[in-house]
Scaffold this motif. Sequence first.
Motif, PDB file in Angstrom:
ATOM      1  N   THR A  95       0.838  -1.193   0.000  1.00 20.40           N
ATOM      2  CA  THR A  95       0.000   0.000   0.000  1.00 20.40           C
ATOM      3  C   THR A  95       0.876   1.247   0.000  1.00 20.40           C
ATOM      4  OG1 THR A  95      -0.117  -0.015   2.402  1.00 20.40           O
ATOM      5  CG2 THR A  95      -1.901  -1.113   1.214  1.00 20.40           C
ATOM      6  N   HIS A  96       0.282   2.360  -0.360  1.00 15.78           N
ATOM      7  CA  HIS A  96       1.022   3.623  -0.439  1.00 15.78           C
ATOM      8  C   HIS A  96       1.547   4.055   0.925  1.00 15.78           C
ATOM      9  CE1 HIS A  96       1.672   7.957  -0.901  1.00 15.78           C
ATOM     10  NE2 HIS A  96       1.991   7.645  -2.138  1.00 15.78           N
ATOM     11  N   ARG A  97       0.873   3.661   1.992  1.00 14.37           N
ATOM     12  CA  ARG A  97       1.321   4.088   3.326  1.00 14.37           C
ATOM     13  C   ARG A  97       2.673   3.486   3.689  1.00 14.37           C
ATOM     14  NH1 ARG A  97      -2.842   1.342   7.454  1.00 14.37           N
ATOM     15  NH2 ARG A  97      -4.161   2.114   5.848  1.00 14.37           N
ATOM     16  N   SER A  98       3.052   2.375   3.071  1.00  8.42           N
ATOM     17  CA  SER A  98       4.338   1.725   3.348  1.00  8.42           C
ATOM     18  C   SER A  98       5.475   2.325   2.541  1.00  8.42           C
ATOM     19  CB  SER A  98       4.242   0.232   3.036  1.00  8.42           C
ATOM     20  OG  SER A  98       3.205  -0.353   3.747  1.00  8.42           O
ATOM     21  N   LEU A  99       5.160   3.219   1.639  1.00  3.56           N
ATOM     22  CA  LEU A  99       6.165   3.745   0.707  1.00  3.56           C
ATOM     23  C   LEU A  99       7.292   4.491   1.408  1.00  3.56           C
ATOM     24  CD1 LEU A  99       6.657   3.619  -2.284  1.00  3.56           C
ATOM     25  CD2 LEU A  99       5.404   5.731  -2.552  1.00  3.56           C
ATOM     26  N   VAL A 100       7.022   5.159   2.505  1.00  5.04           N
ATOM     27  CA  VAL A 100       8.066   5.894   3.231  1.00  5.04           C
ATOM     28  C   VAL A 100       9.108   4.920   3.766  1.00  5.04           C
ATOM     29  CG1 VAL A 100       8.516   7.345   5.239  1.00  5.04           C
ATOM     30  CG2 VAL A 100       6.533   7.792   3.810  1.00  5.04           C
ATOM     31  N   LYS A 101       8.668   3.837   4.381  1.00  8.60           N
ATOM     32  CA  LYS A 101       9.601   2.826   4.912  1.00  8.60           C
ATOM     33  C   LYS A 101      10.382   2.163   3.792  1.00  8.60           C
ATOM     34  CE  LYS A 101       6.807   1.654   8.946  1.00  8.60           C
ATOM     35  NZ  LYS A 101       6.032   0.583   9.610  1.00  8.60           N
ATOM     36  N   ILE A 102       9.717   1.913   2.673  1.00  3.38           N
ATOM     37  CA  ILE A 102      10.384   1.267   1.546  1.00  3.38           C
ATOM     38  C   ILE A 102      11.471   2.162   0.976  1.00  3.38           C
ATOM     39  CG2 ILE A 102      10.029   0.441  -0.814  1.00  3.38           C
ATOM     40  CD1 ILE A 102       7.251  -0.518   0.120  1.00  3.38           C
TER      41      ILE A 102
END
Length: 137
Positions: free
Chosen positions: A48-55
């Motif tokens: 999901t887009h919310r995980s993009l920062v961690k990725i």
Amino acid sequence: MMQWNNRRIVIRIKRHDNVHPFIQHLHAQQVELKRLSFREKEVTFETTHRSLVKIRKARKRFYLKLSVEYLDDQSIYRWQGMLILGVVSFVVIPIICAQWIWRVEVIADAPELRDRIENTFQETFEIQTPLLKRNLP
């Protein structure tokens, strides 16, 4: 900060020695990984887009190049919380503000005539702006 964006995305990473430690790090960070597939030249997975920062932080740490692709590119409007809030405020604020008289302006050909009309208006109605339209005498 609570993110309201749960759009599905596909991450593509070129094969590299750091891919396995990268995936393990994401798993340790509790990033949701779906449809993880290892191909000859690339690794792909959905999240999901919310995980993009961690990725992106992990990508910098492991020196990997990745591409992000949104699965719902066909839709123009994405009905998320902030969009709905913005549309509602875009419609409701002007309707509420239209219920008030913010200023009274007299337009006349001569300044003397304008002054006389303004004085008569103030003496007759005694309006203090801003004023709700329903309280107009």
